[in-house]
Motif scaffolding. Sequence first.
Motif, PDB file in Angstrom:
ATOM      1  N   UNK A   3       0.832  -1.209   0.000  1.00 32.20           N
ATOM      2  CA  UNK A   3       0.000   0.000   0.000  1.00 32.20           C
ATOM      3  C   UNK A   3       0.864   1.255   0.000  1.00 32.20           C
ATOM      4  N   UNK A   4       1.955   1.210   0.784  1.00 31.07           N
ATOM      5  CA  UNK A   4       2.841   2.376   0.844  1.00 31.07           C
ATOM      6  C   UNK A   4       3.551   2.586  -0.493  1.00 31.07           C
ATOM      7  N   UNK A   5       3.980   1.467  -1.114  1.00 28.72           N
ATOM      8  CA  UNK A   5       4.644   1.602  -2.421  1.00 28.72           C
ATOM      9  C   UNK A   5       3.683   2.188  -3.454  1.00 28.72           C
ATOM     10  N   UNK A  10       2.014   6.695  -6.694  1.00 29.69           N
ATOM     11  CA  UNK A  10       0.947   7.629  -7.068  1.00 29.69           C
ATOM     12  C   UNK A  10       1.402   9.085  -6.833  1.00 29.69           C
ATOM     13  N   UNK A  11       2.062   9.324  -5.711  1.00 28.54           N
ATOM     14  CA  UNK A  11       2.561  10.673  -5.418  1.00 28.54           C
ATOM     15  C   UNK A  11       3.553  11.134  -6.479  1.00 28.54           C
ATOM     16  N   UNK A  44      -0.072   9.925   4.792  1.00 23.37           N
ATOM     17  CA  UNK A  44       1.159   9.212   5.098  1.00 23.37           C
ATOM     18  C   UNK A  44       1.999   9.879   6.162  1.00 23.37           C
ATOM     19  N   UNK A  45       1.495  10.976   6.738  1.00 26.88           N
ATOM     20  CA  UNK A  45       2.195  11.718   7.810  1.00 26.88           C
ATOM     21  C   UNK A  45       3.622  12.088   7.382  1.00 26.88           C
TER      22      UNK A  45
END
Length: 484
Positions: A3-5, A10-11, A44-45
């Motif tokens: 999910x983080x990847x 996406x960012x 994502x802080x």
Amino acid sequence: GGARRDRDSRERLLFELGENRWKSGDHAAARVAFAEAAGLARAGRSPTRLARAALGFGGGFRGFEVGVVEPPLIALLEEALQALPPRPSGLRARVMGRLAVALYSVPDSLARREALSREAVAVAARSGDQAAHLSALYSRHWALWGVENLRERHAAAQAMIELAQRLGDREMELHGQRFLLIDALELGDLPTIDASLAALEELAALLRQPYYRWYAGYLRSMRIGLDGRFAEARAQSEQTFAKSEGLENRNVAQVYGAQMLWLRRETGELAEVEPTLRGLAEQFPALPSWRCGWAFVLCEIERLEQARTQFGILAANDFRDIPRNAFWTVAAFCLAHTCAALGDARRAAVLYDLIAPFADRIVESSLGAAAVGSMHEALGRLATTLRRWPVAERHFESAIAANQRLGAHHLCAHVRRHHAEMLLARAQPRDAARARELLLHAAATYQHLGLERQYARCARLIDQSLAARRRPAPKAGDRIRLVR
């Protein structure tokens, strides 16, 4: 995890998409992309990514529109600045600088803009990030841009150019050259104007971005107009505006409106731009300079009662509500001419005291769109309204000298006409003969430049100066020896 990847990927795509859309001139779509990137950074802080998204949303120079307050941008930059660690960093300096610029049109924000932009430069210097230092210098010039700090702005522009050249940053060098050119215009420094314009045009050609081509085009139109080639300047301005049609920044329309105002002033076609000026005054209430321009036009086309109404709105609180920003000098110039046309002696005294500290400025309109003339001309007209005859004469003489240094013979002709009006109003012995000399000189210049309507105004005044002798004024077909 995965999910983080996915979020990181996406960012990255959103940042790339947003930047490309800014460069292509699709500003609304750029902001949509960066707003989504900010949301992902928030989830994502990540203070660093939030700051980068806030800067992307701001769009730097491309996203700044004068006379427009943008609460969403200010709020996002404030949030990013609060989230970043307090240690000196280039990113922190960039966010502080962009916030200082975003506050430009917020009322009573100068003290905060000054503090933020000064700290941005200091933080960038402490961080050792030279690119951020360059960005902070850019932000400081904009954040401070007002009537009181010309020398400080000029120094910041020179520092920008030197640092940009060392770093090989053509983009920021272009911005520095544009700042330096406009500052030099206010100072009446023609060699620097020409050198900076040549450098800016070369950089714009290398960078090949629509916004930079617009810079080069409108500033070239200004320079052509300074030489008195008004048809050519108008064609250049219209061509530049047509080519910038895809740019969404409202600065483009404002600069074009200002160029049309001052070019058509010379050709005597101000009635055609009156509706545009009225529209700009209504569209940009945070920039009273447009209402000042509208009142000036109403006087020039002899709609004096309407001009008096607009002048009364602007004169509230003795003109202190007019922001002392980059547009204050042209606003003051227009107000002075309106006041003189209306014969308002009480307000002329107030305006004279406000303007006098800036007598030696050349008035430029809308970020270098046009050179309007020496502020001494405005002061001369106010002094005439106040019947301070020797003071008025000194101002008119100083205005001629300042406009001559720019090679702007049409601006010299305007001053000679107003000086002649002052002499005719004073009506002392030999004043009529002296007024006639000034008017003949002005009429010769107008005739040489093909300014028929300005010539006709002079001819009417020559009739007035010769009324006692019953000598006819020159007709439009007569040749007058041009004296420069």
